[in-house]
Design a protein around this motif. Structure first.
Motif, PDB file in Angstrom:
ATOM      1  N   TYR A 241       0.815  -1.214   0.000  1.00  0.00           N
ATOM      2  CA  TYR A 241       0.000   0.000   0.000  1.00  0.00           C
ATOM      3  C   TYR A 241       0.852   1.269   0.000  1.00  0.00           C
ATOM      4  O   TYR A 241       0.391   2.329  -0.428  1.00  0.00           O
ATOM      5  CB  TYR A 241      -0.945  -0.006   1.212  1.00  0.00           C
ATOM      6  CG  TYR A 241      -2.120  -0.935   1.039  1.00  0.00           C
ATOM      7  CD1 TYR A 241      -3.205  -0.572   0.248  1.00  0.00           C
ATOM      8  CD2 TYR A 241      -2.134  -2.188   1.655  1.00  0.00           C
ATOM      9  CE1 TYR A 241      -4.289  -1.434   0.068  1.00  0.00           C
ATOM     10  CE2 TYR A 241      -3.207  -3.054   1.486  1.00  0.00           C
ATOM     11  CZ  TYR A 241      -4.270  -2.671   0.687  1.00  0.00           C
ATOM     12  OH  TYR A 241      -5.326  -3.521   0.508  1.00  0.00           O
ATOM     13  N   VAL A 242       2.074   1.168   0.449  1.00  0.00           N
ATOM     14  CA  VAL A 242       2.949   2.352   0.495  1.00  0.00           C
ATOM     15  C   VAL A 242       3.220   2.885  -0.905  1.00  0.00           C
ATOM     16  O   VAL A 242       3.304   4.098  -1.117  1.00  0.00           O
ATOM     17  CB  VAL A 242       4.282   2.012   1.193  1.00  0.00           C
ATOM     18  CG1 VAL A 242       5.206   3.219   1.207  1.00  0.00           C
ATOM     19  CG2 VAL A 242       4.031   1.544   2.619  1.00  0.00           C
ATOM     20  N   THR A 243       3.357   1.989  -1.887  1.00  0.00           N
ATOM     21  CA  THR A 243       3.678   2.413  -3.249  1.00  0.00           C
ATOM     22  C   THR A 243       2.535   2.153  -4.236  1.00  0.00           C
ATOM     23  O   THR A 243       2.715   2.269  -5.446  1.00  0.00           O
ATOM     24  CB  THR A 243       4.957   1.701  -3.749  1.00  0.00           C
ATOM     25  OG1 THR A 243       4.798   0.282  -3.624  1.00  0.00           O
ATOM     26  CG2 THR A 243       6.157   2.152  -2.951  1.00  0.00           C
ATOM     27  N   LYS A 244       1.352   1.813  -3.717  1.00  0.00           N
ATOM     28  CA  LYS A 244       0.174   1.600  -4.570  1.00  0.00           C
ATOM     29  C   LYS A 244      -0.376   2.943  -5.048  1.00  0.00           C
ATOM     30  O   LYS A 244      -0.579   3.862  -4.257  1.00  0.00           O
ATOM     31  CB  LYS A 244      -0.894   0.863  -3.763  1.00  0.00           C
ATOM     32  CG  LYS A 244      -2.267   0.784  -4.425  1.00  0.00           C
ATOM     33  CD  LYS A 244      -3.256   0.132  -3.477  1.00  0.00           C
ATOM     34  CE  LYS A 244      -4.681   0.228  -4.009  1.00  0.00           C
ATOM     35  NZ  LYS A 244      -5.198   1.617  -3.940  1.00  0.00           N
ATOM     36  N   LYS A 245      -0.615   3.054  -6.352  1.00  0.00           N
ATOM     37  CA  LYS A 245      -1.253   4.256  -6.866  1.00  0.00           C
ATOM     38  C   LYS A 245      -2.718   4.262  -6.452  1.00  0.00           C
ATOM     39  O   LYS A 245      -3.376   3.213  -6.469  1.00  0.00           O
ATOM     40  CB  LYS A 245      -1.121   4.316  -8.390  1.00  0.00           C
ATOM     41  CG  LYS A 245       0.302   4.534  -8.877  1.00  0.00           C
ATOM     42  CD  LYS A 245       0.354   4.730 -10.388  1.00  0.00           C
ATOM     43  CE  LYS A 245       1.788   4.992 -10.842  1.00  0.00           C
ATOM     44  NZ  LYS A 245       1.864   5.222 -12.317  1.00  0.00           N
ATOM     45  N   PRO A 246      -3.262   5.431  -6.073  1.00  0.00           N
ATOM     46  CA  PRO A 246      -4.648   5.493  -5.584  1.00  0.00           C
ATOM     47  C   PRO A 246      -5.628   4.858  -6.563  1.00  0.00           C
ATOM     48  O   PRO A 246      -5.635   5.163  -7.760  1.00  0.00           O
ATOM     49  CB  PRO A 246      -4.895   6.996  -5.441  1.00  0.00           C
ATOM     50  CG  PRO A 246      -3.542   7.580  -5.204  1.00  0.00           C
ATOM     51  CD  PRO A 246      -2.602   6.751  -6.034  1.00  0.00           C
TER      52      PRO A 246
END
Length: 274
Positions: A241-246
């Protein structure tokens, strides 16, 4: 921890690096010199992906490593290479000039490249370890060595059809010198150990890139570890989730997210961590 930006220069060209420096821990009762990772983020040589900068830097920090992010040359009026290679050499040299009070283990400098940044790191592991090529590309003026590389979904061979770059125009903007088009060809007996990972379903960089690199490393009998995850898009970064695009769950991949633990375990095995 201290975070700080620095301006470095090669010839008449300026570039930036950002340091993520660990503090000493008083509870240890002694000082510790930490390994250091130089990160080259991806971005297709048109931008530096922030998803592959601070989030990954902080994860490396959590394993007891200093980090420097290299904001290497992008596509503009002149080709990316060999300038990007000179920037890497200068960054290594600059790290070696840091005072003892910074507590860097300068024998444990690790280069980590993602996507386009992987092209720079893979090139440096070949061209940067060949004395004749170091002289040819004017990186022999810089001092310092490195110990290993970590490559995530790296661009290695820019001549692969259906893979990045999309056409010859972009390839020429990256480098008019064909030496940099197939970096696997310049790996040699002086090249450093490598940890490489990619996903089989990478839609931007064909897996033949990492396979050719690993194959050449194996041919040279150089230490290499390779992880090909069964699924996942290009540019997963941490896969969390830290690098997941919205709104884009495709950037989540629990299995591929394990790459960083595998890489740290590998560094431990190579006596480069801890």
């Amino acid at each position: 921890m201290e975070t700080k930006e620095y301006n470095l220069a090669i010839s008449n060209h300026d570039f930036k690096v950002k340091g993520y420096w660990l503090d000493q821990v008083e509870d240890f009762g002694q000082t510790v010199d930490y390994p250091i990772v130089i990160i080259c983020p991806g971005g297709g040589f048109t931008f530096h992906s922030q998803r592959e900068e601070e989030p990954i830097a902080l994860r490396f920090n959590s394993f007891g490593m200093h980090v420097v992010v290299l904001e290497y040359k992008l596509i503009d009026d002149t080709p990316v290479f060999p300038t990007a290679l000179q920037e890497m050499a200068k960054t290594i040299d600059w790290i070696n000039q840091q005072p003892a009070s910074r507590h860097i283990d300068k024998k444990r400098i690790i280069l980590a490249g993602f996507s386009a940044g992987g092209q720079i790191v893979s090139a440096y592991n070949g061209i940067g370890t060949d004395p004749k090529l170091r002289k040819k590309y004017q990186i022999d003026q810089y001092s310092g060595d490195f110990a290993a590389t970590i490559l995530g979904y790296p661009v290695v061979d820019m001549t692969v059809k259906g893979s990045f770059p999309a056409d010859d125009k972009i390839r020429q903007q990256i480098s008019t010198d064909e030496t940099f088009w197939q970096t696997q060809n310049y790996l040699n007996g002086n090249s450093k150990p490598s940890f490489v990972w990619q996903t089989r379903t990478d839609e931007l960089v064909n897996i033949s890139n990492s396979l050719m690199y690993v194959g050449k490393m194996n041919q040279l009998n150089l230490p290499v570890e390779y992880h090909l995850f069964g699924s996942g898009i290009h540019g997963l970064a941490l896969g969390t989730y830290v690098t997941k695009k919205p709104g884009k769950d495709k950037y989540l991949n629990a299995r591929a997210a394990g790459w960083i633990d595998l890489a740290m375990s590998w560094l431990e095995m190579m006596k480069l961590l801890g």
